[in-house]
Motif scaffolding. Structure first.
Motif, PDB file in Angstrom:
ATOM      1  N   ALA A 196     -33.179 119.257  25.305  1.00 11.80           N
ATOM      2  CA  ALA A 196     -32.963 119.251  23.858  1.00 11.80           C
ATOM      3  C   ALA A 196     -31.487 119.059  23.542  1.00 11.80           C
ATOM      4  N   MET A 197     -30.645 119.754  24.271  1.00 12.29           N
ATOM      5  CA  MET A 197     -29.217 119.691  23.988  1.00 12.29           C
ATOM      6  C   MET A 197     -28.655 118.301  24.241  1.00 12.29           C
ATOM      7  N   ARG A 198     -29.151 117.646  25.298  1.00 15.23           N
ATOM      8  CA  ARG A 198     -28.655 116.305  25.602  1.00 15.23           C
ATOM      9  C   ARG A 198     -29.059 115.313  24.511  1.00 15.23           C
ATOM     10  N   MET A 199     -30.217 115.541  23.910  1.00 16.30           N
ATOM     11  CA  MET A 199     -30.601 114.672  22.786  1.00 16.30           C
ATOM     12  C   MET A 199     -29.645 114.873  21.616  1.00 16.30           C
ATOM     13  N   LEU A 200     -29.326 116.139  21.350  1.00 17.24           N
ATOM     14  CA  LEU A 200     -28.451 116.431  20.212  1.00 17.24           C
ATOM     15  C   LEU A 200     -27.053 115.855  20.416  1.00 17.24           C
ATOM     16  N   CYS A 201     -26.635 115.735  21.689  1.00 19.51           N
ATOM     17  CA  CYS A 201     -25.286 115.239  21.977  1.00 19.51           C
ATOM     18  C   CYS A 201     -25.231 113.728  22.104  1.00 19.51           C
ATOM     19  N   GLY A 202     -26.366 113.061  21.942  1.00 22.35           N
ATOM     20  CA  GLY A 202     -26.365 111.605  22.064  1.00 22.35           C
ATOM     21  C   GLY A 202     -26.320 111.149  23.510  1.00 22.35           C
ATOM     22  N   LEU A 203     -26.727 112.017  24.438  1.00 16.01           N
ATOM     23  CA  LEU A 203     -26.749 111.629  25.846  1.00 16.01           C
ATOM     24  C   LEU A 203     -28.146 111.202  26.280  1.00 16.01           C
ATOM     25  N   SER A 204     -29.126 111.541  25.456  1.00 16.97           N
ATOM     26  CA  SER A 204     -30.505 111.240  25.815  1.00 16.97           C
ATOM     27  C   SER A 204     -31.228 110.773  24.561  1.00 16.97           C
ATOM     28  N   MET A 205     -31.991 109.699  24.711  1.00 23.06           N
ATOM     29  CA  MET A 205     -32.680 109.112  23.559  1.00 23.06           C
ATOM     30  C   MET A 205     -33.954 109.900  23.254  1.00 23.06           C
ATOM     31  N   PRO A 206     -34.096 110.438  22.028  1.00 25.09           N
ATOM     32  CA  PRO A 206     -35.320 111.170  21.701  1.00 25.09           C
ATOM     33  C   PRO A 206     -36.533 110.244  21.770  1.00 25.09           C
ATOM     34  N   SER A 207     -37.682 110.815  22.114  1.00 28.43           N
ATOM     35  CA  SER A 207     -38.908 110.012  22.125  1.00 28.43           C
ATOM     36  C   SER A 207     -39.468 109.902  20.717  1.00 28.43           C
ATOM     37  N   SER A 208     -39.359 110.991  19.959  1.00 25.66           N
ATOM     38  CA  SER A 208     -39.771 110.937  18.551  1.00 25.66           C
ATOM     39  C   SER A 208     -39.127 112.095  17.800  1.00 25.66           C
ATOM     40  N   GLY A 209     -39.343 112.141  16.500  1.00 26.49           N
ATOM     41  CA  GLY A 209     -38.708 113.164  15.678  1.00 26.49           C
ATOM     42  C   GLY A 209     -37.329 112.715  15.243  1.00 26.49           C
ATOM     43  N   THR A 210     -36.695 113.522  14.414  1.00 30.29           N
ATOM     44  CA  THR A 210     -35.358 113.159  13.966  1.00 30.29           C
ATOM     45  C   THR A 210     -34.413 114.333  14.129  1.00 30.29           C
ATOM     46  N   ALA A 211     -33.130 114.033  14.053  1.00 29.89           N
ATOM     47  CA  ALA A 211     -32.113 115.077  14.081  1.00 29.89           C
ATOM     48  C   ALA A 211     -30.856 114.552  13.417  1.00 29.89           C
ATOM     49  N   THR A 212     -30.168 115.445  12.751  1.00 25.90           N
ATOM     50  CA  THR A 212     -28.883 115.117  12.148  1.00 25.90           C
ATOM     51  C   THR A 212     -27.864 116.111  12.681  1.00 25.90           C
ATOM     52  N   LEU A 262     -20.925  88.384  34.552  1.00 23.01           N
ATOM     53  CA  LEU A 262     -21.177  89.627  35.297  1.00 23.01           C
ATOM     54  C   LEU A 262     -20.575  90.841  34.591  1.00 23.01           C
ATOM     55  N   ASN A 263     -19.356  90.677  34.080  1.00 25.64           N
ATOM     56  CA  ASN A 263     -18.720  91.822  33.432  1.00 25.64           C
ATOM     57  C   ASN A 263     -19.372  92.163  32.095  1.00 25.64           C
ATOM     58  N   THR A 264     -19.743  91.111  31.366  1.00 29.77           N
ATOM     59  CA  THR A 264     -20.435  91.363  30.098  1.00 29.77           C
ATOM     60  C   THR A 264     -21.747  92.089  30.371  1.00 29.77           C
ATOM     61  N   TRP A 265     -22.433  91.620  31.402  1.00 26.07           N
ATOM     62  CA  TRP A 265     -23.705  92.235  31.775  1.00 26.07           C
ATOM     63  C   TRP A 265     -23.483  93.701  32.163  1.00 26.07           C
ATOM     64  N   ALA A 266     -22.424  93.949  32.906  1.00 28.30           N
ATOM     65  CA  ALA A 266     -22.126  95.327  33.310  1.00 28.30           C
ATOM     66  C   ALA A 266     -21.883  96.211  32.088  1.00 28.30           C
ATOM     67  N   VAL A 267     -21.133  95.665  31.116  1.00 28.64           N
ATOM     68  CA  VAL A 267     -20.858  96.448  29.903  1.00 28.64           C
ATOM     69  C   VAL A 267     -22.161  96.749  29.173  1.00 28.64           C
ATOM     70  N   ILE A 268     -23.009  95.711  29.070  1.00 27.98           N
ATOM     71  CA  ILE A 268     -24.270  95.897  28.349  1.00 27.98           C
ATOM     72  C   ILE A 268     -25.165  96.889  29.083  1.00 27.98           C
ATOM     73  N   ASN A 269     -25.184  96.766  30.400  1.00 23.77           N
ATOM     74  CA  ASN A 269     -26.109  97.595  31.167  1.00 23.77           C
ATOM     75  C   ASN A 269     -25.610  99.031  31.377  1.00 23.77           C
ATOM     76  N   TYR A 270     -24.324  99.239  31.092  1.00 24.82           N
ATOM     77  CA  TYR A 270     -23.808 100.606  31.168  1.00 24.82           C
ATOM     78  C   TYR A 270     -24.279 101.331  29.916  1.00 24.82           C
ATOM     79  N   LYS A 271     -25.160 102.333  30.113  1.00 28.95           N
ATOM     80  CA  LYS A 271     -25.744 103.017  28.971  1.00 28.95           C
ATOM     81  C   LYS A 271     -25.122 104.399  28.852  1.00 28.95           C
ATOM     82  N   LYS A 272     -24.598 104.691  27.683  1.00 28.83           N
ATOM     83  CA  LYS A 272     -24.051 106.021  27.481  1.00 28.83           C
ATOM     84  C   LYS A 272     -25.158 107.023  27.195  1.00 28.83           C
ATOM     85  N   ARG A 273     -26.339 106.500  26.900  1.00 28.65           N
ATOM     86  CA  ARG A 273     -27.451 107.390  26.598  1.00 28.65           C
ATOM     87  C   ARG A 273     -28.684 106.899  27.340  1.00 28.65           C
ATOM     88  N   ASN A 274     -29.427 107.822  27.967  1.00 26.43           N
ATOM     89  CA  ASN A 274     -30.635 107.338  28.641  1.00 26.43           C
ATOM     90  C   ASN A 274     -31.889 108.062  28.152  1.00 26.43           C
TER      91      ASN A 274
END
Ligand SMILES: Nc1ncnc2c1ncn2[C@@H]1O[C@H](COP(=O)(O)OP(=O)(O)OP(=O)(O)O)[C@@H](O)[C@H]1O
Ligand SMILES: [Mg+2]
Lengths: 246, 372
Positions: free
Chosen positions: A47-63, B360-372
């Motif tokens: 939950a915390m990682r979602m709130l920090c923008g580190l993990s993409m939520p599957s559904s729902g919202t948060a501000t 390659l570098n553009t692809w690397a930038v795009i593929n680097y995800k700050k959120r997963n």
């Protein structure tokens, strides 16, 4: 509402079929110390990682701090600090170098970097260790350093994921002093812990069981609600039914 | 821009604190450059040659003495019959038979055309085949000499000119070394750059430090640039060491312009580092990144024209090699260092490499995800 800094509505995270965080809905007010409790595997970190923008939520919202968790992650990141459950500063940099690096990334000016660095080292009592590599520090000091780095840029909210896990009682007390200090400066604290004495320090608590928030109130009200003598008791009554355990 | 400064500061600090990396960057290329060209040397000496001479003419004599004078052949049988020659091969006493037919001289002078027969002992195939190749080029050269003797007003006017090309050609050792060293330099730069970059981001993932970065408002391309620039600098250091070693040990001084050489190497480095970073963004552990990089390295290197010329590869391999950045690097190294090719000559390769780097570098930038 000006006063609400975190607001979630049915925020959910699935890993395949597994629902790690299940429709969690809550609000955190500005300046609060909000305790986020739950047994191992309950879904706190998720939950915390979602709130920090580190993990993409599957559904729902948060501000968070007024920004949408789907679209405005970078705005959120400017306004929050995060201390992960696993120590994640650079072990091969010194205390000062870590402070300088993260301060720099957050856009602190050179003058701020210098004064902040000195101030933090003093506050943490790390004068002798300032130029030592972080890997040489004991865990308690590392944790205090992580916290300081997380609030370096004076965020509106700081997220602390088990900041005192594995730390001795004295250091834990010192750690909570740091938390109170930050709170006094107006930073909202969002903290997870497994220590019920720490839970008592919080203004309000939520207790997660198997991905769901099962209770949410002040420690005193929770004890009343569950007719329990201590937070330990409250937690036990709720977590007893949990199916997940790591 | 300020962000990049902090990233660079941090990255260089970490590099300079890491003895293993420094060692890898400085010592490894030096040692490899000293050892590999010697070990990978296909030169073969003392090839046992039997000559079956049916002609006994002056020209036949001349040819035989030219062959023995090259220093690579040892006459183990002369004036033998073909049958005796075959026996020598069976007894492993001869690697090659050269058969000079009857009327060799006459046909050569009159009809301007003559066939020679070479039989090869395939047991020690490498030795015999190389011997065959040497012999072939000696005979070709002999042929040229004869022609210039027979046709005094010919295109091969300067006898000295023939001598010069032949002395190079008949020195496979020298040629091999000159041929190998620039190629190996290309490989070293590839390996150091490729592995360093492939392992770096993934190491931050393993240690969890990337979380602390991802939770900051850092821009993705800043982060990638902060990784790219330090390794680019290191790659240039490795390249410089390579040039120094090949000068000090092998006396190889680039015939072409150093600036052209560095310019191409720099663009190549951007491409290979981009590739490494891209792999890094795909992987979760250093082990994964290592295996994947290894897989590509093997292909890049073995199909890059270092050992086997790309021209002699099958058609599909030739097509593949166009997507292999290392093949361009090896080719350009040889062109500039050995042939003295200039900026204009390498322009096509430079363009392709710049495209590789960009993609390659553009692809690397795009593929680097700050959120997963
Ligand atoms: N990336 C992932 N893929 C699959 N399952 C995951 C992933 N991350 C977490 N989980 C699962 O989600 C559940 C919740 O994990 P989470 O780390 O959020 O728990 P937690 O409440 O923080 O526990 P702890 O107190 O042990 O830190 C666990 O069962 C965990 O195994
Ligand atoms: Mg957790």
């Amino acid at each position: 509402m000006e006063n609400v800094v975190i607001k979630t509505d049915k925020l959910t995270k699935r890993f395949g079929d597994f629902i790690a965080a299940n429709e969690i809905t809550f609000e955190v007010k500005k300046g609060e110390i909000f305790g986020f409790l739950g047994a191992n595997g309950a879904g706190k970190t998720t939950a915390m990682r979602m709130l920090c923008g580190l993990s993409m939520p599957s559904s729902g919202t948060a501000t968070i701090a007024g920004f949408n968790v789907y679209k405005q992650t970078e705005d959120i990141k400017r306004n929050i600090g995060y201390m992960s459950q696993k120590f994640s500063l650079y072990e091969d940099l010194t205390v000062l170098e870590n402070i300088r690096f993260f301060g720099g990334i957050y856009g602190l000016s050179n003058r701020e970097l210098k004064s902040k660095g000195e101030e933090l080292v003093e506050q943490l009592g790390l004068q002798k260790e300032a130029k030592k590599l972080v890997q040489a520090l004991p865990l308690g000091w590392k944790q205090k350093l992580s916290f300081s780095v997380a609030v370096l840029h004076q965020p509106k909210i700081v997220f602390l994921d088990e900041p005192t896990g594995g730390v001795d009682p004295v250091t834990r007390r010192q750690f909570w002093d740091l938390i109170y200090e930050a709170s006094a400066k107006g930073i909202t604290i969002f903290v997870t812990t497994h220590y019920m004495d720490e839970a008592e320090y919080c203004d309000r608590l939520s207790i997660m069981v198997d991905g769901k928030i099962e209770a949410l109130d002040s420690p005193a009200n929770l004890k009343k609600q569950f007719k329990a003598a201590s937070m330990d008791d409250v937690f036990y009554q709720l977590a007893r039914g949990a199916k997940r355990s790591d | 821009m300020r962000t990049i400064r902090f990233l660079l500061e941090k990255e260089f600090r970490q590099i300079f604190r890491n003895r293993a990396i420094l060692l890898m960057i400085i010592v490894m290329p030096t040692i490899q450059l000293i050892i590999l060209p010697l070990a990978a040397n296909y030169e073969v000496k003392n090839i046992n040659l039997s000559v079956v001479d049916h002609d006994h003419s002056g020209y036949a004599q001349k040819l035989i003495s030219k062959v023995t004078a090259s220093g690579y052949f040892k006459l183990t049988g002369y004036n033998v019959s073909f049958k005796e020659g075959m026996k020598l091969i069976e007894a492993d006493e001869a690697d090659l038979i050269l058969e000079i037919p009857q009327d060799f001289e006459r046909n050569l002078v009159r009809e301007d055309q003559q066939q020679l027969f070479i039989a090869v002992n395939a047991i020690n195939g490498v030795k015999a085949n190389l011997g065959g190749a040497y012999l072939g080029s000696i005979i070709r050269d002999f042929n040229k000499e004869i022609r210039s003797e027979l046709l005094p007003i010919s295109r091969f006017n300067g006898a000295a000119g023939i001598e010069l090309t032949s002395s190079n050609r008949y020195n496979p050792f020298m040629q091999y070394k000159f041929f190998m060293v620039p190629g190996i330099m290309a490989i070293l730069v590839t390996m150091v750059g490729g592995f360093l970059s492939a392992l770096n981001i993934v190491k931050e993932k393993e240690f969890g430090t990337i979380e602390q970065i991802n939770v900051t408002p850092i821009r993705k391309h800043h982060f990638i640039l902060g990784k790219l620039i330090p390794f680019w600098a290191l790659g240039n250091v490795v390249f410089t060491i390579g040039l120094l070693v090949s000068w000090l040990i092998y006396g190889i001084v680039p015939v072409g312009n150093l600036l052209v050489l560095y310019f191409f190497a720099s663009v190549f480095l951007l491409a290979i580092l981009g590739f490494g970073l891209l792999i890094s963004t795909f992987c979760d552990t250093q082990q994964q990144a290592m295996f994947i990089m290894f897989f590509f390295m093997m292909i890049f290197i073995l199909m890059g024209g270092l050992f086997t010329p790309i021209d002699s590869m099958p058609e599909w391999a030739k097509v593949l090699s166009r997507f292999n950045p290392v093949s361009y690097m090896i080719a350009v190294m040889r062109m500039v260092i050995l042939k003295g090719s200039g900026f204009k000559d390498i322009l096509p390769q430079l363009g392709t490499m710049a495209l590789f780097a960009l993609v390659l570098n553009t692809w690397a930038v795009i593929n680097y995800k700050k959120r997963n």
